[in-house]
Design a protein around this motif. Sequence first.
Motif: not given
Length: 194
Positions: A29-30, A108-112, A144-145, A178-185
């Motif tokens: 997002h940033n 749109p709200r995070g967390p970052r 500072s968002s 969930e595993q793919l979400r972690s991989l994307l992160a």
Amino acid sequence: MLFRSWEHDHHPLAAEAIRSGAVIFAIWHNRLALCLPAYGHAIGHAPGRRMAALVSASRDGGVLSHVLRQFDVLPVRGSTSRRGPQALRELVTAAKSGRDLALTPDGPRGPRYHVQEGAILAAQFTALPIIPAAWAPSRKIRLSSWDQFQVPLPFSRCRMKLGEPIRVPRSTTADQREQLRSLLATRLMAITED
């Protein structure tokens, strides 16, 4: 011109996926301030290529939607907390028309820098590969968002990175998502320069 130069560091499979057709770009997002010029660099300024972007259903998202329309980007309003299922259906429709998709997995709200499930669901329902994308201007201001939004300063250099694509089969289960979400992160953080 905003930047003195662009440097590209693209995973070979990301470049191949982009040449092959529509993809989903996952961007923190940033990094939104550079999404439009970076998109042009990512696709090689291919004529006729168009994008749909997931935009918050908030008032701020309304302003961003107006700006995106000026650049022929289709805004799809929604998030995990508002209009989520409807937004997912609209993203699937946009993908069927051949558009690339862009999502901010921590917005749109995070967390970052916390990837939510939306990008994985969009990939599962559209069969498009997810391309982790990040860019880093050499000179910037951090707001500072909640996401420490980055505003690039003129005449800086910008390094753009595209990570290894992630494909999500239609038959993916909740545990596999969930595993793919972690991989994307992991892949997004690997190309993020802070």
